[in-house]
Design a protein around this motif. Structure first.
Motif, PDB file in Angstrom:
ATOM      1  N   LEU A  99      36.552 -38.341  38.516  1.00 36.35           N
ATOM      2  CA  LEU A  99      35.888 -38.431  39.931  1.00 36.35           C
ATOM      3  C   LEU A  99      35.262 -40.152  39.762  1.00 36.35           C
ATOM      4  N   SER A 100      35.862 -41.058  41.036  1.00 35.47           N
ATOM      5  CA  SER A 100      34.951 -41.960  41.368  1.00 35.47           C
ATOM      6  C   SER A 100      33.724 -41.966  41.952  1.00 35.47           C
ATOM      7  N   ASN A 101      33.182 -43.438  42.149  1.00 39.91           N
ATOM      8  CA  ASN A 101      32.543 -43.988  42.873  1.00 39.91           C
ATOM      9  C   ASN A 101      31.424 -43.068  42.802  1.00 39.91           C
ATOM     10  N   VAL A 102      30.584 -42.162  41.989  1.00 40.77           N
ATOM     11  CA  VAL A 102      30.186 -41.537  41.676  1.00 40.77           C
ATOM     12  C   VAL A 102      28.293 -42.380  42.219  1.00 40.77           C
ATOM     13  N   GLN A 103      27.988 -41.247  42.357  1.00 33.48           N
ATOM     14  CA  GLN A 103      26.287 -41.970  43.502  1.00 33.48           C
ATOM     15  C   GLN A 103      25.437 -41.192  43.104  1.00 33.48           C
ATOM     16  N   LEU A 104      24.087 -41.596  43.261  1.00 31.51           N
ATOM     17  CA  LEU A 104      22.700 -40.943  43.188  1.00 31.51           C
ATOM     18  C   LEU A 104      22.132 -40.916  44.617  1.00 31.51           C
ATOM     19  N   MET A 105      21.970 -39.926  45.483  1.00 30.62           N
ATOM     20  CA  MET A 105      21.391 -39.890  46.359  1.00 30.62           C
ATOM     21  C   MET A 105      19.640 -39.021  46.324  1.00 30.62           C
ATOM     22  N   TYR A 106      18.642 -39.917  46.512  1.00 32.21           N
ATOM     23  CA  TYR A 106      17.356 -39.061  46.074  1.00 32.21           C
ATOM     24  C   TYR A 106      16.514 -38.645  47.865  1.00 32.21           C
ATOM     25  N   LEU A 107      16.180 -37.202  47.735  1.00 33.30           N
ATOM     26  CA  LEU A 107      15.881 -36.706  49.161  1.00 33.30           C
ATOM     27  C   LEU A 107      14.312 -36.430  49.059  1.00 33.30           C
ATOM     28  N   ASN A 108      13.961 -35.995  50.184  1.00 37.69           N
ATOM     29  CA  ASN A 108      12.698 -34.933  50.373  1.00 37.69           C
ATOM     30  C   ASN A 108      11.065 -35.776  49.531  1.00 37.69           C
ATOM     31  N   PRO A 109      10.978 -37.052  49.609  1.00 36.96           N
ATOM     32  CA  PRO A 109       9.638 -37.229  49.065  1.00 36.96           C
ATOM     33  C   PRO A 109       9.165 -36.514  49.422  1.00 36.96           C
ATOM     34  N   VAL A 110       7.644 -36.305  48.467  1.00 38.85           N
ATOM     35  CA  VAL A 110       6.121 -35.886  49.434  1.00 38.85           C
ATOM     36  C   VAL A 110       6.073 -36.934  49.867  1.00 38.85           C
ATOM     37  N   GLU A 111       5.183 -35.583  51.320  1.00 41.97           N
ATOM     38  CA  GLU A 111       4.243 -36.669  52.183  1.00 41.97           C
ATOM     39  C   GLU A 111       2.641 -36.818  51.854  1.00 41.97           C
ATOM     40  N   ASP A 112       2.366 -38.049  52.171  1.00 42.41           N
ATOM     41  CA  ASP A 112       0.861 -38.661  52.169  1.00 42.41           C
ATOM     42  C   ASP A 112       0.544 -38.789  50.374  1.00 42.41           C
ATOM     43  N   SER A 113       1.267 -39.607  49.684  1.00 43.38           N
ATOM     44  CA  SER A 113       0.734 -39.953  48.234  1.00 43.38           C
ATOM     45  C   SER A 113       0.163 -41.104  48.409  1.00 43.38           C
ATOM     46  N   PRO A 114      -1.247 -40.056  47.775  1.00 45.15           N
ATOM     47  CA  PRO A 114      -2.515 -40.734  47.620  1.00 45.15           C
ATOM     48  C   PRO A 114      -2.273 -42.632  46.295  1.00 45.15           C
ATOM     49  N   PHE A 115      -0.900 -42.703  46.009  1.00 44.18           N
ATOM     50  CA  PHE A 115      -0.815 -43.856  45.282  1.00 44.18           C
ATOM     51  C   PHE A 115       0.166 -44.727  46.465  1.00 44.18           C
ATOM     52  N   ASP A 116      -0.394 -44.954  47.368  1.00 42.70           N
ATOM     53  CA  ASP A 116       0.983 -46.200  48.883  1.00 42.70           C
ATOM     54  C   ASP A 116       0.240 -47.155  48.431  1.00 42.70           C
ATOM     55  N   LYS A 117       0.367 -48.408  47.120  1.00 46.59           N
ATOM     56  CA  LYS A 117      -0.208 -49.595  46.527  1.00 46.59           C
ATOM     57  C   LYS A 117       0.567 -49.765  46.854  1.00 46.59           C
ATOM     58  N   PRO A 118       0.769 -50.927  46.853  1.00 40.75           N
ATOM     59  CA  PRO A 118       2.562 -51.455  46.201  1.00 40.75           C
ATOM     60  C   PRO A 118       1.823 -52.224  44.502  1.00 40.75           C
ATOM     61  N   ASP A 119       0.958 -52.204  44.071  1.00 38.65           N
ATOM     62  CA  ASP A 119       1.117 -52.022  42.488  1.00 38.65           C
ATOM     63  C   ASP A 119       1.885 -51.598  41.530  1.00 38.65           C
ATOM     64  N   ILE A 120       2.421 -51.980  40.655  1.00 35.23           N
ATOM     65  CA  ILE A 120       3.046 -50.788  39.571  1.00 35.23           C
ATOM     66  C   ILE A 120       2.456 -49.840  39.113  1.00 35.23           C
ATOM     67  N   ALA A 121       1.905 -49.437  39.060  1.00 28.25           N
ATOM     68  CA  ALA A 121       0.492 -48.393  38.373  1.00 28.25           C
ATOM     69  C   ALA A 121       1.163 -47.389  39.918  1.00 28.25           C
ATOM     70  N   SER A 122       0.237 -47.684  41.117  1.00 30.67           N
ATOM     71  CA  SER A 122       0.288 -47.113  41.567  1.00 30.67           C
ATOM     72  C   SER A 122       1.750 -46.597  42.286  1.00 30.67           C
ATOM     73  N   LEU A 123       2.894 -47.295  42.263  1.00 32.10           N
ATOM     74  CA  LEU A 123       4.508 -46.823  42.520  1.00 32.10           C
ATOM     75  C   LEU A 123       4.927 -46.459  41.055  1.00 32.10           C
ATOM     76  N   THR A 124       4.554 -46.325  40.112  1.00 33.40           N
ATOM     77  CA  THR A 124       4.918 -45.489  38.963  1.00 33.40           C
ATOM     78  C   THR A 124       4.187 -44.327  39.169  1.00 33.40           C
ATOM     79  N   LEU A 125       3.294 -44.436  39.518  1.00 31.87           N
ATOM     80  CA  LEU A 125       2.275 -42.711  39.538  1.00 31.87           C
ATOM     81  C   LEU A 125       3.113 -42.128  40.952  1.00 31.87           C
TER      82      LEU A 125
END
Length: 546
Positions: free
Chosen positions: A503-529
């Motif tokens: 197959l060609s042009n194989v893509q990944l689509m990430y779905l259904n994230p968890v809502e109300d995350s306590p790590f919504d700050k823009p810093d790298i550590a919060s985004l990683t968590l």
């Protein structure tokens, strides 16, 4: 010369004496035909007799040759002849018995060949005896296997009896719960009766207020009639009437608030009763589905038993019962899906994200239909039908298949690999599978991808959705809530597999994230968590055929 110097020799008398002399020698025996033939069937006896025959043949062969020496016993008187006469007699004897010797040699050779054939026959008989013994041993082992299988069938029947006993116990529990519900409804009736009594008290109080107001009206009319000319008293009475109006408004507001509270409680109670009814109906459906599966298996077993009696079951029939075991948990898995998967409305809303891909690929027509493997409850098929696409589903769960057919969906019961192998090349516009690849062993998954690539039309699309193991909570915990899951599928791994298989042009689509995350700050550590613990719970891999 022979006639003039030697007396006449009687050849017959001489041969008779030779036979008697031979008969007196040790090792000579009567022919085998004079022996007792009672033990010819004994192989060991036959072997010894063949050896005996061979010794006789050796002795006969040694005596069949032409004589070159005068016997020592004939040198005695009156047979003391000259050497020349002896040689002449020997030559004469050899001449007369030349044909006989040839016959004897032929007989000896025939007997030797017969002895050899008999030896070979004895070896073959021994071989046949060994094979018969081995076959008898194999038959004994086969009957032992049959006994073990019959024992297994008895154990299976015992298990069925135990499960039927469990079902009876479960129904008893349902009867007890229904009895509890009846008691609860009686309590509700009593509370409604209490509410009715309360409303009657309110009506009586309102009637008393009306009577009081009537008295006030009478008093006001009396005051009006007596104090018409007194403006001051009228002003006072206006103030009093205003106070009375305020009191009436307060009373009306209290009554309206009480009625609103009662209506809200009744609505909440009605919602609770409806939820209870839905739970009871769902549980009843689960039990009915499970009993239908049990009934199907028992009917199959009885039909096969009726067909085979009085003979035992063969391997194919036993395999039929073994194949039916995979459907024992069909009803359980439907209940499990209803509990943990989410409602049909929730899943249908999540799957709408794939509709633009179907529209962009211009598939879902009768010439390029969509196949949904492991279609489950049929949310995706129902969404495709509502959007006007041609689609079919397959699943091995019979309860889910029956639910889909009840919704007029085109669903078949089949194994995914078996069904794909039955399709011709370039026959499908799309193959989709939602939460199925995590149930497959890796060799089966690779075989699935090979068949998908084969049956897709050019520009066809493949879509597979599965839990996202990059969300640590999903990969380490939630994934194993389903006991039929084998192992999480790493996103880049399945992306590589689709590309590797063509197959060609194989893509990944990430779905259904968890809502109300306590790590919504823009810093790298919060985004990683956030990605690790509150990231997408599912992902889809999407590939196209060139």
């Amino acid at each position: 010369m022979f006639d003039s110097h030697n007396p006449e020799i009687n050849i017959d008398e001489l041969m008779q004496k030779i036979r008697e002399e031979v008969a007196k020698r040790p090792g000579y025996s009567q022919p085998l035909a004079t022996k007792n033939n009672a033990h010819i069937g004994d192989i060991t006896g036959l072997t010894s007799k063949i050896g005996y025959i061979e010794s006789l043949l050796i002795n006969a062969e040694s005596r069949a040759y032409a004589r070159t020496k005068w016997p020592d016993k004939l040198n005695r008187f009156p047979f003391n002849l000259s050497s020349k006469l002896q040689k002449f007699i020997l030559k004469l004897i050899n001449f007369f018995f030349k044909d006989q010797r040839e016959v004897n040699f032929n007989l000896i050779l025939a007997l030797k060949a017969s002895v050899t054939v008999n030896g070979q026959l004895i070896e073959q008989i021994n071989t046949l005896k060994t094979q018969i013994n081995e076959r008898l041993s194999t038959v004994d082992s086969h009957f032992q296997g049959i006994d073990q299988r019959l024992s297994t069938v008895d154990t299976h029947f015992q298990g069925i009896d135990q499960r039927l006993s469990t079902v009876d116990t479960h129904f008893q529990g349902i009867d007890q719960r229904l009895s509890t519900v009846d008691t609860h409804f009686q309590g509700i009736d009593q509370r409604l009766s209490t509410v009715d009594t309360h409303f009657q008290g309110i009506d009586q109080r309102l009637s008393t207020v009306d009577t009081h107001f009537q008295g006030i009206d009478q008093r006001l009319s009396t005051v009006d009639s007596h104090f018409q000319d007194i403006d001051q008293y009228l002003d006072v009475m206006d103030l009093r009437l205003q106070g009375i109006d305020d009191s009436l408004n307060t009373i009306n507001g209290s009554v309206n608030n009480s009625i609103t509270d009662i209506e809200e409680k009744l609505n909440n109670f009605k919602t609770y009763i409806q939820g209870m009814d839905e739970r009871h109906i769902r549980n009843d459906n689960y039990l009915k589905n499970d009993l239908i599966q049990q009934k199907r298996i028992i009917a199959l077993f009885l039909e096969e038993a009726r067909r085979r009696l009085p003979e035992p079951f063969n391997q194919q029939q036993v395999q039929t019962f073994i194949n039916e075991e995979q459907h024992l948990l069909d009803a359980f898995y439907v209940a499990f899906e209803d509990q943990f998967r989410g409602s049909r409305e929730q899943i249908g809303n999540r799957l709408k994200v794939y509709l633009p891909l179907i529209e962009e690929a211009k598939i879902g027509t009768p010439n390029s239909p969509i196949l949904d493997v492991g279609c489950g409850r049929g949310e995706w098929l129902e969404l495709l039908r509502e959007s006007g696409y041609t689609a079919k589903g397959i699943d091995i769960n019979r309860v889910m298949q029956e639910q889909c057919q009840a919704r007029k969906l085109d669903v078949l019961e089949s194994d995914v690999i078996t069904y794909l192998q039955s399709l011709p090349d370039d026959s499908l516009g799309a193959v989709t599978g939602f939460h199925i690849i995590e149930h497959l062993e890796f060799p089966v998954l690779i075989k699935l991808l090979e068949e998908v690539v084969r049956v897709l039309k050019p520009e066809g699309i493949a879509i597979f959705e599965t839990p996202n193991p990059k969300n640590l909570v999903v990969g380490a915990c939630n994934f194993y809530s389903d006991p039929t899951h084998r192992n999480p599928v790493f996103p880049e791994t399945i992306q590589f597999c689709l590309s590797f298989k063509g197959l060609s042009n194989v893509q990944l689509m990430y779905l259904n994230p968890v809502e109300d995350s306590p790590f919504d700050k823009p810093d790298i550590a919060s985004l990683t968590l956030k990605n690790w613990f509150f990231g997408s719970r599912d992902y889809a891999v999407i590939g196209y055929k060139k």
